[in-house]
Every structure is written in structure tokens, then in C-alpha cells.
Write a protein that holds these residues in place. Structure first.
Motif, mmCIF file in Angstrom:
data_model
loop_
_atom_site.group_PDB
_atom_site.id
_atom_site.type_symbol
_atom_site.label_atom_id
_atom_site.label_comp_id
_atom_site.label_asym_id
_atom_site.label_seq_id
_atom_site.Cartn_x
_atom_site.Cartn_y
_atom_site.Cartn_z
ATOM 1 N N VAL A 48 0.835 -1.164 0.032
ATOM 2 C CA VAL A 48 0.013 0.015 0.041
ATOM 3 C C VAL A 48 0.845 1.312 -0.093
ATOM 4 O O VAL A 48 0.730 2.278 -0.908
ATOM 5 C CB VAL A 48 -1.065 0.014 1.179
ATOM 6 C CG1 VAL A 48 -1.694 1.322 1.255
ATOM 7 C CG2 VAL A 48 -1.826 -1.154 1.009
ATOM 8 N N ALA A 49 1.827 1.226 0.973
ATOM 9 C CA ALA A 49 2.793 2.568 0.872
ATOM 10 C C ALA A 49 3.901 2.171 1.634
ATOM 11 O O ALA A 49 3.945 1.018 2.479
ATOM 12 C CB ALA A 49 1.909 3.691 1.729
ATOM 13 N N ARG A 50 5.111 2.750 1.359
ATOM 14 C CA ARG A 50 6.249 2.486 2.323
ATOM 15 C C ARG A 50 6.965 3.690 2.514
ATOM 16 O O ARG A 50 6.731 5.099 1.693
ATOM 17 C CB ARG A 50 7.027 1.500 1.673
ATOM 18 C CG ARG A 50 7.834 1.928 0.255
ATOM 19 C CD ARG A 50 8.814 0.867 -0.498
ATOM 20 N NE ARG A 50 9.451 1.612 -1.587
ATOM 21 C CZ ARG A 50 9.243 0.773 -2.817
ATOM 22 N NH1 ARG A 50 8.190 -0.287 -2.834
ATOM 23 N NH2 ARG A 50 9.560 1.300 -3.805
ATOM 24 N N ILE A 51 7.813 3.762 3.375
ATOM 25 C CA ILE A 51 8.933 4.915 3.809
ATOM 26 C C ILE A 51 9.963 4.398 4.403
ATOM 27 O O ILE A 51 10.106 3.273 5.243
ATOM 28 C CB ILE A 51 7.904 5.922 4.830
ATOM 29 C CG1 ILE A 51 8.598 7.276 4.961
ATOM 30 C CG2 ILE A 51 7.638 5.267 5.993
ATOM 31 C CD1 ILE A 51 7.943 8.195 5.733
ATOM 32 N N MET A 52 10.997 5.155 4.254
ATOM 33 C CA MET A 52 12.433 4.800 4.798
ATOM 34 C C MET A 52 12.301 5.274 6.193
ATOM 35 O O MET A 52 11.708 6.190 6.754
ATOM 36 C CB MET A 52 13.515 5.699 4.142
ATOM 37 C CG MET A 52 13.936 5.133 2.590
ATOM 38 S SD MET A 52 14.350 3.551 2.542
ATOM 39 C CE MET A 52 15.846 3.575 3.461
ATOM 40 N N TYR A 60 3.495 5.258 -2.750
ATOM 41 C CA TYR A 60 2.008 4.651 -2.380
ATOM 42 C C TYR A 60 1.676 3.856 -3.646
ATOM 43 O O TYR A 60 1.902 4.296 -5.002
ATOM 44 C CB TYR A 60 1.306 5.914 -2.350
ATOM 45 C CG TYR A 60 1.574 6.883 -1.352
ATOM 46 C CD1 TYR A 60 2.233 7.876 -1.508
ATOM 47 C CD2 TYR A 60 0.930 6.500 -0.014
ATOM 48 C CE1 TYR A 60 2.665 8.664 -0.282
ATOM 49 C CE2 TYR A 60 1.147 7.204 0.834
ATOM 50 C CZ TYR A 60 2.021 8.461 0.913
ATOM 51 O OH TYR A 60 2.270 8.997 2.025
ATOM 52 N N ALA A 61 0.879 3.124 -3.813
ATOM 53 C CA ALA A 61 0.194 2.284 -4.701
ATOM 54 C C ALA A 61 -0.752 3.388 -5.418
ATOM 55 O O ALA A 61 -1.448 4.278 -4.448
ATOM 56 C CB ALA A 61 -0.699 1.098 -4.089
ATOM 57 N N ASP A 62 -0.953 2.975 -6.619
ATOM 58 C CA ASP A 62 -1.869 3.923 -7.323
ATOM 59 C C ASP A 62 -3.274 3.965 -6.549
ATOM 60 O O ASP A 62 -4.131 4.994 -6.831
ATOM 61 C CB ASP A 62 -1.947 3.643 -8.920
ATOM 62 C CG ASP A 62 -0.767 3.961 -9.549
ATOM 63 O OD1 ASP A 62 -0.577 3.271 -10.774
ATOM 64 O OD2 ASP A 62 0.120 4.764 -9.133
ATOM 65 N N SER A 63 -3.963 2.815 -6.020
ATOM 66 C CA SER A 63 -5.137 2.681 -5.620
ATOM 67 C C SER A 63 -5.473 3.696 -4.403
ATOM 68 O O SER A 63 -6.520 3.907 -3.917
ATOM 69 C CB SER A 63 -5.307 1.262 -5.317
ATOM 70 O OG SER A 63 -4.696 0.831 -4.517
ATOM 71 N N VAL A 64 -4.318 3.969 -3.588
ATOM 72 C CA VAL A 64 -4.415 4.861 -2.686
ATOM 73 C C VAL A 64 -3.955 6.168 -2.716
ATOM 74 O O VAL A 64 -4.029 7.029 -1.563
ATOM 75 C CB VAL A 64 -3.681 4.149 -1.263
ATOM 76 C CG1 VAL A 64 -4.395 2.708 -1.313
ATOM 77 C CG2 VAL A 64 -2.283 3.941 -1.478
ATOM 78 N N LYS A 65 -3.197 6.423 -3.778
ATOM 79 C CA LYS A 65 -2.415 7.723 -3.817
ATOM 80 C C LYS A 65 -3.515 8.885 -3.728
ATOM 81 O O LYS A 65 -4.431 8.952 -4.318
ATOM 82 C CB LYS A 65 -1.811 7.706 -5.239
ATOM 83 C CG LYS A 65 -0.596 8.729 -5.305
ATOM 84 C CD LYS A 65 0.042 8.674 -6.437
ATOM 85 C CE LYS A 65 0.902 7.329 -6.768
ATOM 86 N NZ LYS A 65 1.674 7.184 -7.877
ATOM 87 N N MET A 83 -5.609 7.091 6.520
ATOM 88 C CA MET A 83 -6.370 6.521 5.360
ATOM 89 C C MET A 83 -7.526 7.489 5.405
ATOM 90 O O MET A 83 -8.382 7.506 6.512
ATOM 91 C CB MET A 83 -6.763 5.028 5.556
ATOM 92 C CG MET A 83 -5.691 4.244 5.940
ATOM 93 S SD MET A 83 -6.193 2.315 6.064
ATOM 94 C CE MET A 83 -7.133 2.425 7.572
ATOM 95 N N ASN A 84 -7.805 8.433 4.470
ATOM 96 C CA ASN A 84 -9.044 9.083 4.074
ATOM 97 C C ASN A 84 -9.903 8.706 3.014
ATOM 98 O O ASN A 84 -9.253 8.001 2.331
ATOM 99 C CB ASN A 84 -8.433 10.580 4.210
ATOM 100 C CG ASN A 84 -7.838 11.092 5.253
ATOM 101 O OD1 ASN A 84 -8.004 10.829 6.198
ATOM 102 N ND2 ASN A 84 -6.721 12.010 4.857
ATOM 103 N N SER A 85 -11.090 9.097 2.832
ATOM 104 C CA SER A 85 -12.010 8.686 1.861
ATOM 105 C C SER A 85 -11.985 7.344 1.512
ATOM 106 O O SER A 85 -11.928 6.891 0.356
ATOM 107 C CB SER A 85 -11.265 9.515 0.627
ATOM 108 O OG SER A 85 -11.447 11.083 0.873
ATOM 109 N N LEU A 86 -12.303 6.662 2.769
ATOM 110 C CA LEU A 86 -12.072 5.257 2.671
ATOM 111 C C LEU A 86 -13.239 4.586 1.673
ATOM 112 O O LEU A 86 -14.113 5.270 1.646
ATOM 113 C CB LEU A 86 -12.239 4.524 4.004
ATOM 114 C CG LEU A 86 -10.726 4.682 4.572
ATOM 115 C CD1 LEU A 86 -11.039 4.428 6.212
ATOM 116 C CD2 LEU A 86 -9.712 3.592 4.093
#
Length: 116
Positions: A48-52, A60-65, A83-86
Motif C-alpha cells: 500500500v505504502a512505504r517509507i524509509m 504509494y500504490a496507485d489505488s491509494v495515492k 487513511m482518508n476517503s475510505l
């Protein structure tokens, strides 16, 4: 050894928001890649998402960007997923992951259910 514990899952209506937390214990290095994955029923686990751990290089995955935001608080050793606009299709078990080279750690997951 790193242990990850997710929290914040639950039932939310479509259009609503939820914040997931992942508390990490153990020694964390700036090179760790922290990720949120999810697995919906009958589907494969997806990133879904990652960060160092240093706070750099978010993905971010396109589906959640534009709807989800990953962040971290190094002082609290915690990674967040706002997570917004779920949407109902966001319903899944959400897993926290920490990866550094061959080291790969997973939390047990937290269930997010989005009702229509």
C-alpha cells in the motif's frame, strides 16, 4: 530482532477516515524500509505504502495515492498510515512490514472494514 504491533483497525463507513499505527520494538536503523501492506479476502497481499525509517522516499500504490499518507515518529518508534476517503474496496487486513536487506519482519495485522 524487530517486533511490529499494529493497531487502529476497525469498522468505518465509506468516505470516512482511519489511522493505523505500527509500534516497532528493537533497534531500528535509518536504512529500514517500513511498509504497509494489505490483504483482502481471496486476494494476494499487496503493498500500500512505504517509507524509509529516515523519513525519505515515500511510495504509494496507485489505488491509494491522494487518499492515504504514511508517516513515522522516530521518537515513538511508530509508523502511521492515515487513511482518508475510505472505500469498501479498502477492506482488508493491514500489515506492517520492516525490511533491511535479508531481514524481513511482519506484524500480525489489523482488520479494517469499510461499509458502504
Amino acid at each position: 530482532q524487530v517486533q511490529l504491533v499494529e493497531s487502529g483497525g476497525g469498522l468505518v463507513q465509506a468516505g470516512g477516515s482511519r489511522r493505523l499505527s505500527c509500534a516497532a520494538s528493537g533497534r531500528m536503523f535509518s536504512s529500514y524500509v517500513m511498509g504497509w501492506f494489505r490483504q483482502a479476502p481471496g486476494k494476494e497481499r499487496e503493498l500500500v505504502a512505504r517509507i524509509m525509517w529516515s523519513g525519505d522516499n515515500t511510495y504509494y500504490a496507485d489505488s491509494v495515492k491522494g487518499r492515504f499518507t504514511i508517516s513515522l515518529d522516530n521518537a515513538k518508534n511508530t509508523v502511521y498510515l492515515q487513511m482518508n476517503s475510505l472505500k469498501p474496496e479498502d477492506t482488508a487486513v493491514y500489515y506492517c512490514n520492516a525490511r533491511l536487506g535479508l531481514l524481513n519482519y511482519w506484524g500480525k495485522g489489523t482488520l479494517v472494514t469499510v461499509s458502504s
